[in-house]
Design an enzyme around this catalytic site. Structure first.
Site, mmCIF file in Angstrom:
data_model
loop_
_atom_site.group_PDB
_atom_site.id
_atom_site.type_symbol
_atom_site.label_atom_id
_atom_site.label_comp_id
_atom_site.label_asym_id
_atom_site.label_seq_id
_atom_site.Cartn_x
_atom_site.Cartn_y
_atom_site.Cartn_z
ATOM 1 N N HIS A 112 1.387 -0.900 0.122
ATOM 2 C CA HIS A 112 0.371 -0.300 -0.272
ATOM 3 C C HIS A 112 1.030 1.584 -0.043
ATOM 4 C CE1 HIS A 112 -4.138 2.296 1.133
ATOM 5 N NE2 HIS A 112 -2.670 3.028 1.459
ATOM 6 N N GLY A 158 -7.205 12.997 -9.154
ATOM 7 C CA GLY A 158 -8.122 12.582 -9.298
ATOM 8 C C GLY A 158 -7.932 10.869 -8.897
ATOM 9 N N HIS A 165 -2.213 1.976 -8.027
ATOM 10 C CA HIS A 165 -3.244 1.325 -9.739
ATOM 11 C C HIS A 165 -2.963 2.153 -10.269
ATOM 12 C CE1 HIS A 165 -6.231 4.334 -7.629
ATOM 13 N NE2 HIS A 165 -6.806 4.415 -8.888
ATOM 14 N N GLU A 308 -8.826 27.539 -20.350
ATOM 15 C CA GLU A 308 -8.257 26.360 -20.994
ATOM 16 C C GLU A 308 -9.371 25.077 -21.477
ATOM 17 O OE1 GLU A 308 -5.114 26.245 -17.921
ATOM 18 O OE2 GLU A 308 -3.964 27.347 -19.493
#
Lengths: 333, 333
Positions: A112, A158, A165, A308
């Site tokens: 982890h 995000g 992962h 943008e």
């Protein structure tokens, strides 16, 4: 005077600020440091908390048991569904189809707390082998037209879970920005009969200004019309449009290259959040002379301002030449 | 089953999540509440802390003195410079030019604490008159090809100062996303000999599903292939490609419409950060039959994930029909 530069592939214009160029220490960002957590569904022993695995690299144990070193599972909250027909329909002047596709998570390591930058070289290469294995499998489905393989590192980029992962999204359509790259590189090919990415590498090797480092198989460079500070591209030296056909020695080397890039960014920018994405040709088409797969890496240092997203026009406060020089000079143990 | 929808103008595909559609209360966001501050360079009395004003609407006082209700000043840290030649050059296969252009700030009100949504209708209309006045002036410069007029509201949307303001960036090139819209609407026009925006309005008026409200001059709608939750477009009913040629009664009405949109969003989403941008035809071209100016407004509720910047492919967790229905039902005093 600021520089207005045109991306030779897409035609996108970018303002490169030259007067008050911003160095790494000028950026505020969220340092990505894992907190750990007992309830992580990606940690070994919690295999039942994910949907059943699609594949795994493992030294021991059976499917959905500990013993794996890398594990691929369906996203628990998928953006697309594997079952069903596309059912393409017009609705007046609009077009729609069912959201058929795949959305998978690659759990990069049982550990982890260790980021991709800190993993052993082989573990990083395994991520790229897993991307390849999954694309090779997904491209058998004739409904699918494109696979997006990407990694979001850190909440600001995000990532909703901190266990290391990556993700794959397989789509029945080709995304716009990919099509734009394909169209732009085809235009260049029609004019010059050469791959624009191959030409870019040749020119960059001559000037050396924007090259961070090179290996036998890859060039790492800050692109001429970089949209973001410290944006980097990893480009394979040998022409190949399709990531899924990359040979094992090249993928092994990509593991080393990616790890080196991330370790340099970690040192230069203090463990920044980042996004990485593999740009590759659509599925269901043969090898393309005009397109060239590559990896784009973007540390998340600046907020996108309003114009943008609305215009595809970017202001980059750090010239790519300075980003490349800074990263070249970063020594790694 | 998620819906895959194609934007009829750009061809961009968007995943619209239908199963677990997210309602306003499902989003976390930064509520935009001004803190105030004694040292704000945009507050009356501090006129000397900005570069000298380009224009102002004022009831009293002289240039760069208090008495104004709206003030336009050059950006103190401009992305582009007004002086100089374009000096277009090739650098091998790359293209560049000098960053010639303008970067201006419109200070919308002397009142630091009142957001655009809370201002009187006339004050909001004045912002749109100022956009028009500045574009009319800037388009006299033959070096300039496009003016981006936009507003970032709140730090999360890219605003670095909290005093209510908007911005203008005048460019010697046409941004990519604008060109993509122009190309897409031209393709439609070549096929049907009608403006696609006019056709969209006609279809939306028939179904009513995505319309939030309408006036004599405007339709406010959630677009069919909305990229973001609660994305809204304000479209003038009368065909016109160039914002700068909009007539005074229409701009007066736009003030009311914009204020109403923002007040509905403030109520539905608790004063969200947002970006708003005017999409209009390039400078130096005549009226276009195939293009139609409009305003796009995007509340900043979700983080862009990695693949979205890399691919131009979006996942929208709130169907535009639900966003429109929700906003239709919001009552305003």
């Amino acid at each position: 005077m600021p520089d207005l530069r045109k991306d030779p592939i897409t035609g996108r214009w970018v303002i490169i600020a030259t007067d008050r160029a911003r160095r790494p220490t000028d950026f505020t960002r969220e340092r990505v440091v894992p907190q750990g957590g007992r309830h992580c569904p990606f940690c070994p022993g919690h295999e039942k908390n994910t949907p059943p695995e699609i594949m795994a690299y493992r030294g021991s144990g059976g499917p959905n048991e500990p013993g794996w070193s890398l594990r691929v599972v369906p996203n628990k909250f998928p953006a697309l569904r594997v079952e069903g027909d596309l059912d393409k329909q017009g609705q007046g002047l609009y077009d729609r189809m069912n959201g058929v596709g795949a959305h998978e998570v690659i759990i990069e390591s049982p550990d982890h707390m260790t980021s991709l930058a800190e993993m052993p070289e082989k573990q990083v290469a395994d991520l790229f082998f897993a991307f390849r294995d999954r694309i090779v499998d997904l491209q058998k489905d004739p409904r699918l037209r494109y696979v997006m393989a990407f990694k979001n590192h850190g909440a600001a980029a995000g990532a909703s879970l901190e266990h290391p992962h990556s993700q794959l999204i397989a789509l029945p359509v080709v995304p716009n920005r990919v099509q734009e790259e394909l169209d732009g590189s085809l235009r260049y090919f029609q004019f010059r009969e050469r791959c624009i990415f191959c030409d870019i590498m040749q020119q960059e090797l001559q000037t050396q200004e924007r090259i961070v480092f090179e290996t036998d198989h890859f060039l790492v460079l800050a692109p001429y019309a970089a949209r973001f500070p410290f944006e980097l591209w990893i480009v394979p030296r040998k022409h190949n449009s399709r990531y899924a056909t990359t040979e094992a020695p090249v993928i092994h080397n990509l593991g080393w290259v990616m790890r080196t890039v991330l370790r340099k960014l970690d040192k230069a920018l203090e463990q920044p959040p980042y996004n990485a994405i593999i740009h590759t040709a659509p599925l269901q088409v043969g090898p393309l002379e005009h397109y060239h797969w590559h990896v784009e890496i973007i540390p998340k240092l600046t907020k996108l301002a309003g114009f943008e997203w609305g215009t595809g026009f970017y202001i980059n406060p750090t010239p790519p030449e300075e980003a490349a020089r800074f990263l070249r000079d970063i020594g790694l143990p």
